[in-house]
Design a protein around this motif. Structure first.
Motif, PDB file in Angstrom:
ATOM      1  N   GLU A 323       0.819  -1.212   0.000  1.00 43.46           N
ATOM      2  CA  GLU A 323       0.000   0.000   0.000  1.00 43.46           C
ATOM      3  C   GLU A 323       0.855   1.266   0.000  1.00 43.46           C
ATOM      4  O   GLU A 323       0.334   2.370   0.039  1.00 43.46           O
ATOM      5  CB  GLU A 323      -0.918  -0.006   1.223  1.00 43.46           C
ATOM      6  CG  GLU A 323      -1.910  -1.165   1.222  1.00 43.46           C
ATOM      7  CD  GLU A 323      -2.671  -1.289   2.527  1.00 43.46           C
ATOM      8  OE1 GLU A 323      -2.490  -0.411   3.398  1.00 43.46           O
ATOM      9  OE2 GLU A 323      -3.433  -2.260   2.675  1.00 43.46           O
ATOM     10  N   ILE A 324       2.177   1.083  -0.034  1.00 42.03           N
ATOM     11  CA  ILE A 324       3.137   2.186   0.035  1.00 42.03           C
ATOM     12  C   ILE A 324       2.795   3.091   1.213  1.00 42.03           C
ATOM     13  O   ILE A 324       2.673   4.301   1.097  1.00 42.03           O
ATOM     14  CB  ILE A 324       3.208   2.969  -1.291  1.00 42.03           C
ATOM     15  CG1 ILE A 324       3.333   1.995  -2.459  1.00 42.03           C
ATOM     16  CG2 ILE A 324       4.440   3.859  -1.329  1.00 42.03           C
ATOM     17  CD1 ILE A 324       2.319   2.099  -3.491  1.00 42.03           C
ATOM     18  N   ASN A 325       2.609   2.466   2.363  1.00 43.27           N
ATOM     19  CA  ASN A 325       2.263   3.181   3.593  1.00 43.27           C
ATOM     20  C   ASN A 325       3.540   3.335   4.411  1.00 43.27           C
ATOM     21  O   ASN A 325       3.939   2.448   5.156  1.00 43.27           O
ATOM     22  CB  ASN A 325       1.212   2.394   4.373  1.00 43.27           C
ATOM     23  CG  ASN A 325       0.695   3.165   5.569  1.00 43.27           C
ATOM     24  OD1 ASN A 325       1.194   4.244   5.889  1.00 43.27           O
ATOM     25  ND2 ASN A 325      -0.299   2.617   6.229  1.00 43.27           N
ATOM     26  N   MET A 326       4.206   4.475   4.273  1.00 45.50           N
ATOM     27  CA  MET A 326       5.542   4.650   4.819  1.00 45.50           C
ATOM     28  C   MET A 326       5.567   5.149   6.257  1.00 45.50           C
ATOM     29  O   MET A 326       6.611   5.114   6.904  1.00 45.50           O
ATOM     30  CB  MET A 326       6.319   5.637   3.944  1.00 45.50           C
ATOM     31  CG  MET A 326       5.652   6.991   3.816  1.00 45.50           C
ATOM     32  SD  MET A 326       6.393   8.031   2.541  1.00 45.50           S
ATOM     33  CE  MET A 326       7.909   8.488   3.331  1.00 45.50           C
ATOM     34  N   SER A 358      15.297   3.760   0.849  1.00 41.14           N
ATOM     35  CA  SER A 358      16.144   4.656   0.058  1.00 41.14           C
ATOM     36  C   SER A 358      15.319   5.761  -0.592  1.00 41.14           C
ATOM     37  O   SER A 358      15.810   6.871  -0.813  1.00 41.14           O
ATOM     38  CB  SER A 358      16.907   3.867  -1.006  1.00 41.14           C
ATOM     39  OG  SER A 358      16.028   3.383  -2.009  1.00 41.14           O
ATOM     40  N   LYS A 359      14.047   5.465  -0.875  1.00 38.12           N
ATOM     41  CA  LYS A 359      13.188   6.469  -1.503  1.00 38.12           C
ATOM     42  C   LYS A 359      12.789   7.570  -0.522  1.00 38.12           C
ATOM     43  O   LYS A 359      12.402   8.659  -0.936  1.00 38.12           O
ATOM     44  CB  LYS A 359      11.934   5.802  -2.075  1.00 38.12           C
ATOM     45  CG  LYS A 359      12.228   4.858  -3.226  1.00 38.12           C
ATOM     46  CD  LYS A 359      10.956   4.186  -3.725  1.00 38.12           C
ATOM     47  CE  LYS A 359      11.254   3.202  -4.845  1.00 38.12           C
ATOM     48  NZ  LYS A 359      10.038   2.487  -5.299  1.00 38.12           N
ATOM     49  N   THR A 360      12.875   7.270   0.780  1.00 40.50           N
ATOM     50  CA  THR A 360      12.491   8.284   1.764  1.00 40.50           C
ATOM     51  C   THR A 360      13.534   9.385   1.880  1.00 40.50           C
ATOM     52  O   THR A 360      13.293  10.390   2.547  1.00 40.50           O
ATOM     53  CB  THR A 360      12.269   7.643   3.152  1.00 40.50           C
ATOM     54  OG1 THR A 360      13.506   7.107   3.635  1.00 40.50           O
ATOM     55  CG2 THR A 360      11.230   6.544   3.086  1.00 40.50           C
ATOM     56  N   THR A 361      14.701   9.211   1.255  1.00 43.75           N
ATOM     57  CA  THR A 361      15.744  10.245   1.298  1.00 43.75           C
ATOM     58  C   THR A 361      15.668  11.184   0.095  1.00 43.75           C
ATOM     59  O   THR A 361      16.491  12.081  -0.035  1.00 43.75           O
ATOM     60  CB  THR A 361      17.138   9.595   1.342  1.00 43.75           C
ATOM     61  OG1 THR A 361      17.341   8.839   0.138  1.00 43.75           O
ATOM     62  CG2 THR A 361      17.271   8.673   2.538  1.00 43.75           C
ATOM     63  N   MET A 443       5.509  12.401   1.669  1.00 48.63           N
ATOM     64  CA  MET A 443       4.935  11.586   0.604  1.00 48.63           C
ATOM     65  C   MET A 443       5.211  12.193  -0.767  1.00 48.63           C
ATOM     66  O   MET A 443       5.487  11.480  -1.738  1.00 48.63           O
ATOM     67  CB  MET A 443       3.433  11.432   0.823  1.00 48.63           C
ATOM     68  CG  MET A 443       2.793  10.327   0.009  1.00 48.63           C
ATOM     69  SD  MET A 443       3.220   8.673   0.598  1.00 48.63           S
ATOM     70  CE  MET A 443       2.248   8.564   2.096  1.00 48.63           C
ATOM     71  N   ILE A 444       5.175  13.506  -0.865  1.00 43.21           N
ATOM     72  CA  ILE A 444       5.446  14.181  -2.139  1.00 43.21           C
ATOM     73  C   ILE A 444       6.878  13.917  -2.587  1.00 43.21           C
ATOM     74  O   ILE A 444       7.136  13.607  -3.755  1.00 43.21           O
ATOM     75  CB  ILE A 444       5.173  15.697  -2.003  1.00 43.21           C
ATOM     76  CG1 ILE A 444       3.673  15.939  -1.836  1.00 43.21           C
ATOM     77  CG2 ILE A 444       5.701  16.460  -3.219  1.00 43.21           C
ATOM     78  CD1 ILE A 444       3.326  17.348  -1.392  1.00 43.21           C
ATOM     79  N   SER A 445       7.829  14.014  -1.659  1.00 44.89           N
ATOM     80  CA  SER A 445       9.227  13.753  -2.026  1.00 44.89           C
ATOM     81  C   SER A 445       9.443  12.274  -2.310  1.00 44.89           C
ATOM     82  O   SER A 445      10.210  11.911  -3.208  1.00 44.89           O
ATOM     83  CB  SER A 445      10.166  14.237  -0.919  1.00 44.89           C
ATOM     84  OG  SER A 445       9.961  13.513   0.279  1.00 44.89           O
ATOM     85  N   PHE A 446       8.768  11.402  -1.558  1.00 49.62           N
ATOM     86  CA  PHE A 446       8.904   9.955  -1.755  1.00 49.62           C
ATOM     87  C   PHE A 446       8.513   9.565  -3.175  1.00 49.62           C
ATOM     88  O   PHE A 446       9.209   8.809  -3.850  1.00 49.62           O
ATOM     89  CB  PHE A 446       8.028   9.221  -0.739  1.00 49.62           C
ATOM     90  CG  PHE A 446       8.096   7.720  -0.817  1.00 49.62           C
ATOM     91  CD1 PHE A 446       9.045   7.018  -0.100  1.00 49.62           C
ATOM     92  CD2 PHE A 446       7.205   7.003  -1.600  1.00 49.62           C
ATOM     93  CE1 PHE A 446       9.109   5.633  -0.163  1.00 49.62           C
ATOM     94  CE2 PHE A 446       7.259   5.624  -1.674  1.00 49.62           C
ATOM     95  CZ  PHE A 446       8.221   4.937  -0.949  1.00 49.62           C
ATOM     96  N   TYR A 447       7.381  10.087  -3.645  1.00 42.08           N
ATOM     97  CA  TYR A 447       6.884   9.753  -4.978  1.00 42.08           C
ATOM     98  C   TYR A 447       7.412  10.679  -6.069  1.00 42.08           C
ATOM     99  O   TYR A 447       7.090  10.479  -7.241  1.00 42.08           O
ATOM    100  CB  TYR A 447       5.356   9.803  -4.999  1.00 42.08           C
ATOM    101  CG  TYR A 447       4.685   8.661  -4.303  1.00 42.08           C
ATOM    102  CD1 TYR A 447       4.800   7.364  -4.781  1.00 42.08           C
ATOM    103  CD2 TYR A 447       3.922   8.870  -3.161  1.00 42.08           C
ATOM    104  CE1 TYR A 447       4.178   6.312  -4.142  1.00 42.08           C
ATOM    105  CE2 TYR A 447       3.298   7.820  -2.519  1.00 42.08           C
ATOM    106  CZ  TYR A 447       3.429   6.551  -3.015  1.00 42.08           C
ATOM    107  OH  TYR A 447       2.808   5.506  -2.383  1.00 42.08           O
ATOM    108  N   GLN A 448       8.187  11.699  -5.673  1.00 38.67           N
ATOM    109  CA  GLN A 448       8.670  12.685  -6.643  1.00 38.67           C
ATOM    110  C   GLN A 448       7.504  13.234  -7.463  1.00 38.67           C
ATOM    111  O   GLN A 448       7.494  13.212  -8.700  1.00 38.67           O
ATOM    112  CB  GLN A 448       9.733  12.068  -7.549  1.00 38.67           C
ATOM    113  CG  GLN A 448      11.019  11.698  -6.825  1.00 38.67           C
ATOM    114  CD  GLN A 448      11.808  12.919  -6.361  1.00 38.67           C
ATOM    115  OE1 GLN A 448      12.500  13.556  -7.142  1.00 38.67           O
ATOM    116  NE2 GLN A 448      11.704  13.251  -5.073  1.00 38.67           N
TER     117      GLN A 448
END
Length: 508
Positions: A323-326, A358-361, A443-448
């Motif tokens: 669910e991409i629930n970070m 890694s995507k959270t950075t 979330m915006i930065s995570f998904y670019q």
């Protein structure tokens, strides 16, 4: 690679080495099969209780190579367990429960007659794998569709199925004298089938007949309580034997418990203080209750022990990734890994978690444009005046919305690549998020998520949803360059090609 990413990488690699050195010895089971009188198109075996990250989910069901109506497979197992053999022939789909234990070598001779699967078994373990007259799932549709609101009536119907299954199993045991492990597993199967089926129907009643259900709510709850007291959700024997009914119960029970606990509190403040008091002390006013990952972790820690606790954590990790629930996931995973370094689930999840973390950075880019003074924007008309000039795809979403996150993950980058260098832009309106600015930006930065962004007030959300005729999230619409609106021809789940074609037509 940043220092933080490198630290995560080494941390997970170290844990993988520790876990790999402690995995229990496994044993092979060999299965040879032949279908006698029809063309075999497909064969597979499904295992209960095997949890994998979303990108490896197919491993829970092993596809067996088929050639000339024959199949053969060698499987590693560490405990006796129930598995399900699935076959597809030219005339339909068939299934057969198998009972697998170490060093079994099974030869299955299968035939289809009158739409029924017939089975002859030879080899080591044959007495545990004769043809069974019951399946692991009951056909509940007739009971569900009656919409009976009286719980005693439902319970009596399910008791009939329970009695029928118990007679069949005991007769089978008397005839074939299977192993003690088989007897234990299949007796647990028909016992937990009763609980699983009642829980399923109880949940459907809440959804489909809420008002009449409410009249008998306490009675529904009491019967379920009695069943779960007699057949508890923590049962190591049922867990080790991979009893299908038991696993289907515990796979869904955690969500039911979560909703039940939440609904018991009429005072939201009391709920937050009782379940998140520790975090509030540490973080103060900056803490925002997490009703998903962190709440589930707390329930797991309170209710489960042993192997079942680890399994529930694995479900939490799998579902959060799917669910991409970070929210809080990195802290929960690292705490779990430190506390249980020998967990068999760490080697399974560490690569997926490393990629996820890694995507959270990721950082913001200039193409992520945050609309300022959002507290002054209360209508869709005001918002459009700030962004109009291009063809704009509007996405009404929220960080709390699983379908929203799923659509963004699957479709956003592809749509933007398609319209690269064309006069198309994107407007993301986050809803019901006014107290979650930190999570929203993460979330915006995570998904670019390149495009315009605004954290909507309740008034703005209501105005937009009324204009675009939105009934849920995500909701899409298209803003023409002159500021007029075209309703989207696709909602959730997004039909990407339909939406792309609609935008292309507007660009002509």
């Amino acid at each position: 690679m940043s220092n933080r990413q490198r630290g995560i990488h080494y941390f997970l690699f170290f844990l993988q080495i520790i876990a790999a050195s402690t995995i229990a010895a496994q044993h092979n089971v060999k299965i040879n099969g032949k279908l006698e009188n029809e063309t075999l198109k497909y064969a597979s075996i499904e295992f209960m209780g095997r949890v994998y990250p979303p990108d490896d989910a197919a491993k829970a069901e092993l596809i067996i190579p088929v050639k000339n109506n024959r199949f053969s497979i060698s499987i590693e197992i560490d405990e006796p367990e129930i598995a399900i053999l699935y076959l597809e022939t030219e005339n339909g789909f068939f299934s057969q429960p198998l009972f697998l234990a170490k060093d079994y070598q099974l030869n299955l001779k299968i035939a289809i007659q009158h739409n029924q699967l017939l089975l002859e078994t030879t080899g080591i373990g044959a007495n545990d794998n004769r043809r069974l007259d019951i399946q692991t799932d009951h056909e509940l549709k007739p009971i569900v569709e009656r919409l009976d609101s009286i719980p005693d009536n439902i319970y009596l119907e399910l008791r009939k199925l329970f009695t029928k299954d118990s007679i069949s199993i005991e007769s089978h045991i008397q005839t074939y004298q299977p192993s003690e492990a088989f007897k234990t597993a299949w007796r647990l199967q028909y016992q937990y089938s009763l609980v699983r089926d009642y829980v399923i129907i109880n949940e459907t009643r809440k959804t489909f007949i809420p008002f009449t259900y409410a009249n008998n709510k306490n009675q529904w709850k009491q019967i379920q309580y009695n069943l779960l007291r007699n057949y508890p959700i923590v049962n190591e024997k049922a867990f080790k034997a991979k009893v299908p009914a038991y696993f289907k119960l515990i796979d869904r029970i955690i969500g039911i418990i979560k909703d039940s606990i939440r609904n018991e509190y009429t005072d939201p403040t009391l709920f937050v203080n009782e379940w998140f008091g520790e975090e509030i002390k540490k973080e103060g006013n900056s803490f925002r209750p997490d009703s998903q990952n962190l709440f589930l972790k707390k329930i797991i820690d309170r209710l489960f022990i042993g192997d079942i606790l680890h399994y529930q954590y694995a479900l939490l990790f799998r579902n959060a990734l799917a669910e991409i629930n970070m929210t809080n996931l990195e802290n929960i995973y690292k705490e779990y890994a430190s506390k249980y370094p020998n967990s068999k689930y760490l080697p399974i999840f560490d690569k997926s978690m490393e990629d996820f973390f890694s995507k959270t950075t990721r950082r913001f880019t200039p193409a992520m444009k945050f609309i300022e003074r959002r507290d002054t924007i209360h209508t869709f008309k005001q918002l459009i005046q700030l962004v109009k000039g291009k063809t704009i795809l509007l996405d009404m979403w929220g960080t709390w919305c699983g379908p929203c996150r799923s659509d963004i993950s699957k479709h956003s980058a592809i749509i933007k690549a398609h319209f690269k260098n064309k006069p198309v832009d994107y407007l993301y309106v986050a809803n019901l998020e006014e107290e979650n600015e930190k999570g929203w930006k993460e979330m915006i930065s995570f998904y670019q998520m390149e495009g315009y962004h605004i954290l909507a007030s309740a008034a703005l959300t209501k105005d937009i949803m009324n204009i675009v005729k939105g009934t849920g999230y995500p909701t899409y619409a298209i803003i023409r360059p002159d500021g007029s609106i075209e309703l989207s021809k696709t909602q959730y789940p997004m039909k990407r090609e339909v939406l792309i074609q609609q935008i292309e037509e507007l660009l002509k």
